[in-house]
Enzyme design. Structure first.
Site, short mmCIF file in Angstrom:
data_model
loop_
_atom_site.label_atom_id
_atom_site.label_comp_id
_atom_site.label_asym_id
_atom_site.label_seq_id
_atom_site.Cartn_x
_atom_site.Cartn_y
_atom_site.Cartn_z
N SER A 145 2.70 6.74 -6.02
CA SER A 145 1.61 6.81 -5.06
C SER A 145 1.58 8.23 -4.54
CB SER A 145 1.89 5.82 -3.93
OG SER A 145 0.86 5.85 -2.99
N LYS A 170 -1.49 6.42 -8.42
CA LYS A 170 -2.36 5.92 -7.35
C LYS A 170 -2.57 7.09 -6.40
CE LYS A 170 -1.42 3.17 -3.21
NZ LYS A 170 -1.09 1.85 -2.67
N LYS A 172 -4.39 8.57 -2.80
CA LYS A 172 -4.98 8.23 -1.51
C LYS A 172 -6.32 8.95 -1.37
CE LYS A 172 -1.55 5.76 0.21
NZ LYS A 172 -1.73 4.35 0.62
N ASP A 197 -6.58 4.42 -3.32
CA ASP A 197 -6.29 3.59 -2.13
C ASP A 197 -6.90 4.26 -0.91
OD1 ASP A 197 -5.32 1.94 -0.19
OD2 ASP A 197 -3.20 2.24 -0.65
N GLU A 222 -8.41 0.23 -3.92
CA GLU A 222 -7.61 -0.55 -2.96
C GLU A 222 -8.15 -0.42 -1.53
OE1 GLU A 222 -3.47 0.17 -3.60
OE2 GLU A 222 -2.83 -0.70 -1.69
N ASP A 247 -4.96 -5.04 0.02
CA ASP A 247 -3.61 -4.76 0.52
C ASP A 247 -3.53 -5.27 1.95
OD1 ASP A 247 -1.35 -3.61 1.69
OD2 ASP A 247 -1.71 -1.57 1.01
N LYS A 277 2.87 -6.97 -1.10
CA LYS A 277 3.98 -6.26 -0.46
C LYS A 277 4.77 -7.33 0.25
CE LYS A 277 1.64 -1.88 0.36
NZ LYS A 277 1.01 -1.01 1.36
N GLY A 305 4.56 -0.55 -2.48
CA GLY A 305 5.64 -0.06 -1.62
C GLY A 305 5.14 0.37 -0.26
#
Ligand code: OSB
Ligand code: MG
Length: 386
Positions: A145, A170, A172, A197, A222, A247, A277, A305
């Site tokens: 991530s 992934k 952000k 995400d 996400e 999420d 998660k 995570g």
């Protein structure tokens, strides 16, 4: 099993310093103070559960360290103690969950205690967690991530990760830092599994920009919208080809069932993905139920995570032993370790972006106790009377 029960539950709050700042749509973190629950049993076992808190509730409610400590101190630990006093030794996960089942929310705090008891149970059984959870000794791809603040930082982190062999990235995103970043990564790495995400950074109005992501062959988008809103996500999902991954909105099997009902109405279960998660759903037992339910319904899942230490990540990687899990999970840390100093004896290494479960007992790594004790103080301690 011998009737012994829990002797003591302590919570140590330790300081973790990130090797590099981690940026999301809701902020940048450089250090984390984190509760670790230590459960000691009367037969002399000691289990550890990390509560992967953040410094504040910007990701979602009750994930900050003060909130978790309050829940543990005021309600969860006294409840476990009272339950054991009144109903006899707590020996298994069902009894533990029942002891605090009346408490609403507090999912992160509950998971810390549950994880510590899973560690105890795995040690008592002499088994790896993946086996205790009904999984297999799998070897599976994992991803990283990327929380970079600038375009250049993201590209540098991505280059590093792909150079190490990771096959899933992934990244952000947030309004103004989204389509261009994703497109640049897609052009640079045409074959990598790529996902974004947003951590709830878009509104009913601004999300439409994400339509442009539909040409980039992303694995998923996400949590673009509000943290507590499953309905709006199902609505925008009708207008996107890329699957939506939930999420923040999923806290329980019931939430996963609600999402399934909504996506089913659009005949789009193949465009719903759930990031499981374990701390966000109150623990591994609930996470198992969600993984099974999703698998039956054709909803893909993966294990996300929370910038966990090697201990928390090792538990999550064991959870990837469940055959119901479909997509690569988060393996923090290109290079071995996320933090300047970690609580485990050894870092969790990957080979070409894949992680191989071992036969080691419990999480398969050991807490470095002297270091763990040096890294923080005991904040709470509940001794259970007989
Ligand atoms: O949304 O998945 C998230 C870290 C902190 C808070 C929220 C998230 C994350 C991550 C970290 O993406 C992923 C990891 O631990 O490897
Ligand atoms: Mg997320």
């Amino acid at each position: 099993m011998s009737a012994t029960g829990i002797e003591r539950i302590a919570v140590r709050v330790i300081l973790l310093t990130l090797r590099a700042p981690f940026t999301t749509s809701f902020g940048t973190y450089e250090t984390l103070t984190r509760p670790f629950v230590v459960v000691e049993t009367r037969d002399g076992l000691r289990g550890v559960g990390e509560v992967p808190t953040l410094l504040d509730p910007a990701y979602k409610a009750e994930v900050d360290t003060p909130a978790v400590l309050t829940s543990l101190r005021e309600f969860i630990l006294p409840s476990v103690a009272r339950n054991q006093r009144e109903h006899g030794p707590i020996e298994d996960i069902a009894a533990l969950r029942a002891s605090y089942g009346w408490i609403k929310g507090a999912v992160f705090a509950k998971c810390g205690v549950e994880a510590a008891l899973w560690d105890v149970l795995a040690q008592r059984a002499g088994q790896p967690l993946w086996q205790l959870w009904g999984g297999e000794r799998r070897t599976f791809p994992v991803g990283v991530s990327i929380g970079g603040k600038t375009f250049d930082q993201v590209l540098a982190l991505a280059d590093h990760a792909v150079g190490l062999g990771y096959q899933r990235l992934k990244v952000k995103i947030w309004p103004g830092f989204d389509v261009e970043v994703a497109r640049a990564l897609r052009e640079r790495f045409p074959d990598v599994l790529l996902q974004v995400d947003a951590n709830s950074a878009y509104s009913d109005e601004t999300w439409t920009r994400l339509r442009e992501l539909d040409d980039l062959e992303l694995l998923l988008i996400e949590q673009p919208l509000f943290d507590d809103d499953i309905v709006s996500h199902s609505e925008i999902s009708r207008e996107l080809r890329t699957p939506i991954c939930l999420d923040e909105s999923i806290h329980s099997l019931r939430d996963a069932q609600a999402a399934a009902t909504l996506w089913q109405r659009n005949d789009a279960l193949d465009r719903l993905i759930i990031n499981i998660k374990p701390p966000r759903v109150s623990g591994f037992a609930e996470a198992i139920a969600i993984a099974r339910f999703c698998h039956e319904r054709g909803i893909r899942t993966w294990i996300g995570g929370m910038l966990d230490s090697a201990w928390g990540k090792a538990m999550n990687l064991n959870f990837n032993g469940l055959c119901e899990i479909d997509l690569p999970g988060d393996h923090f840390s290109p290079g071995g370790a996320y933090f300047v100093e970690d609580v485990a004896e050894t870092p969790l290494t990957t080979t070409n972006g894949t992680y191989e479960l071992g036969g080691g007992i419990s999480a398969g790594v050991n807490i470095d106790w002297p270091r763990f004790e040096r890294m923080g103080e005991i904040a709470l301690c509940e001794t259970l009377s007989r």
